[in-house]
Write an enzyme that holds these catalytic residues in place. Structure first.
Site, mmCIF file in Angstrom:
data_model
loop_
_atom_site.group_PDB
_atom_site.id
_atom_site.type_symbol
_atom_site.label_atom_id
_atom_site.label_comp_id
_atom_site.label_asym_id
_atom_site.label_seq_id
_atom_site.Cartn_x
_atom_site.Cartn_y
_atom_site.Cartn_z
ATOM 1 N N ASP A 82 85.535 0.580 -15.604
ATOM 2 C CA ASP A 82 84.700 1.633 -15.024
ATOM 3 C C ASP A 82 84.666 1.591 -13.504
ATOM 4 O O ASP A 82 84.887 0.560 -12.874
ATOM 5 C CB ASP A 82 83.277 1.563 -15.578
ATOM 6 C CG ASP A 82 82.628 0.189 -15.401
ATOM 7 O OD1 ASP A 82 83.325 -0.830 -15.504
ATOM 8 O OD2 ASP A 82 81.404 0.135 -15.155
ATOM 9 N N GLU A 136 81.151 -1.974 -17.317
ATOM 10 C CA GLU A 136 80.745 -3.312 -16.842
ATOM 11 C C GLU A 136 79.612 -3.210 -15.844
ATOM 12 O O GLU A 136 78.800 -4.138 -15.730
ATOM 13 C CB GLU A 136 81.947 -4.020 -16.201
ATOM 14 C CG GLU A 136 81.665 -5.450 -15.767
ATOM 15 C CD GLU A 136 80.947 -5.569 -14.429
ATOM 16 O OE1 GLU A 136 80.109 -6.486 -14.275
ATOM 17 O OE2 GLU A 136 81.211 -4.736 -13.539
#
Length: 435
Positions: free
Chosen positions: A105, A171
């Site tokens: 991400d 994350e």
């Protein structure tokens, strides 16, 4: 075409080896295979950098990863933890199972690197359209693990055991409205279940001398909690504060009390602790004292019992402050990441393996703890693991002055990408070779 070329190159190297020497165990074969795949790793990184996606929205990234893993002949599972991808490489001989992890991400950050492949992407965050950028280096993480998968797939027949590649979403924490972040959700949905790894390893690029690596046994990266505080009072004219209940003054006391709790009750030399109020939302006009103030912040700790006690005392203190003003208080705590606890036995074993990848004198296995957090912690709670950092500052730039992760100017020195690939590959091979 490139995959076939890589396989041919590594096959040729095998023929040149002494009879009976397994290809997967030779540093020469690994180095040659990594040199062959490096141009693709750089290209993947630049492509992903130009097309960043926020947590649980990494659909394009996941598709790129899954397509590549399938092209290598791996077993691939998608939508593990919404957008997560799991690839399984079963070696030609039976053995242990090892997992390697990368996060996918990006962040709601306006990029200011000036790179020719800089992001112009946008995404939706908390109901607003925001700029999106890979300001934490996850584009490099994905590219390096894709490269490692290609190298290891080319050595499949000589591998004794199984390698699990985990490409994890979210994350950076659970997006608003989501109860869990990427690592916890992938664990819940079986990413480490079939097959179950015997160990897991991961890396993260940070400002540091290019190509150096560092980690520490036991507590390495802090546990991270999100703190939310709501104070409710009674609105009044700014000229008549006694006719209302002043949540602005109460907020100021809350901030000072939180600062004092850590600075005056915890020994920073034994357990680093950070308790920060980062937002304060209250009021709409200069001469009106509002009826509500909303504060949020973060708590970073390395000791679970101490963390629990600090949360308990903070709740009591905030309640007392509100009562002193005639207000009420709500105090909430939500964990974003657990303590990254590095397995001691694996830590000792890993140092020479990383030195094989990074070179002599470039690995520090006794680094200081850091108060930044990582949800790799949820993976290493299930199986033993080690998480290490890879220095990625620009050549000739003092790491102390490098743009930090999460800043608009953060960038990754692409010279370290093959070093990260090599660290992944050797970690997997050497672990599976252990007697």
């Amino acid at each position: 075409m490139i995959v076939r070329s890589l396989l041919a190159a590594t096959a040729a190297l095998t023929l040149a080896l002494p009879a009976g020497e397994p290809r997967a165990q030779t540093g020469e074969a690994v180095t040659a295979a990594i040199e062959a795949v490096t141009p693709r790793v750089i290209a993947w990184r630049r492509d992903l950098h130009a097309h960043p996606e926020l947590g649980f929205a990494e659909t394009r990234t996941a598709a790129v990863v899954a397509e590549h893993l399938r092209s290598l002949g791996l077993e691939v599972r998608t939508e593990v933890g919404k957008t997560g991808v799991v690839g399984i490489l079963r070696g030609g001989r039976p053995g242990r199972t090892v997992a390697l992890r990368a996060d996918m991400d990006a962040l709601p950050v306006q990029e200011a690197t000036g790179l020719p492949f800089a992001s112009t992407a946008t995404g939706s965050y908390m109901g607003a359209t925001v700029p999106v950028a890979h300001a934490c280096g996850h584009d490099a993480h994905v590219a390096m693990l894709m490269g490692a998968a290609e190298v290891l797939a080319g050595m499949k027949d000589e591998i004794a055991g199984t390698v699990v590649f985990i490409f994890q979403p979210a994350e950076e924490g659970a997006p608003p409205g989501e109860p869990k972040g990427g690592a916890a959700l992938m664990v819940e949905q079986g990413a480490l279940a079939d097959p179950r790894p015997d160990a897991i390893f991961g890396l993260h690029v940070l400002p540091g001398r290019p190509g150096t690596m560092w980690y520490r046994p036991r507590g390495f990266m802090a546990a991270s909690d999100r703190i939310d505080i709501t104070l409710r009072g009674r609105q009044t004219h700014g000229a008549w504060p006694w006719k209302g209940v002043d949540v602005i003054s109460a907020s100021a006391d809350v901030v000072q009390t939180i600062n004092s709790l850590t600075a005056r009750t915890i020994d920073p030399t034994t357990t680093p602790t950070v308790f920060t109020v980062a937002t304060l939302d209250a009021g709409v006009r200069y001469n009106i004292i509002p009826d509500q103030a909303v504060l949020s912040g973060t708590l970073r700790t390395f000791d679970i019992a101490q963390r629990d006690d600090l949360v308990r005392r903070a709740g009591i203190a905030i309640g007392n402050i509100a009562e002193n003003y005639g207000a009420t208080a709500e105090f909430g705590v939500r964990q974003n990441a657990a303590l990254v606890f590095t397995d001691e036995a694996l830590s000792a074993w890993l140092a020479p393996v990383l030195e094989e990848a990074a070179g002599e004198g470039n690995v520090n296995a006794g680094a200081s703890p850091t108060t930044v957090a990582e949800d790799f912690s949820y993976l290493s709670q299930v199986v033993p693991g080690v998480f290490y950092h890879l220095g990625a500052s620009a050549d000739g730039v003092d790491p102390a002055t490098s743009a930090p992760n999460h800043s608009p100017a953060f960038d990754v020195n692409e010279r370290v990408l093959p070093i990260g690939v090599k660290a992944h590959v050797l970690t997997a091979l050497r672990f599976l070779e252990r007697p």
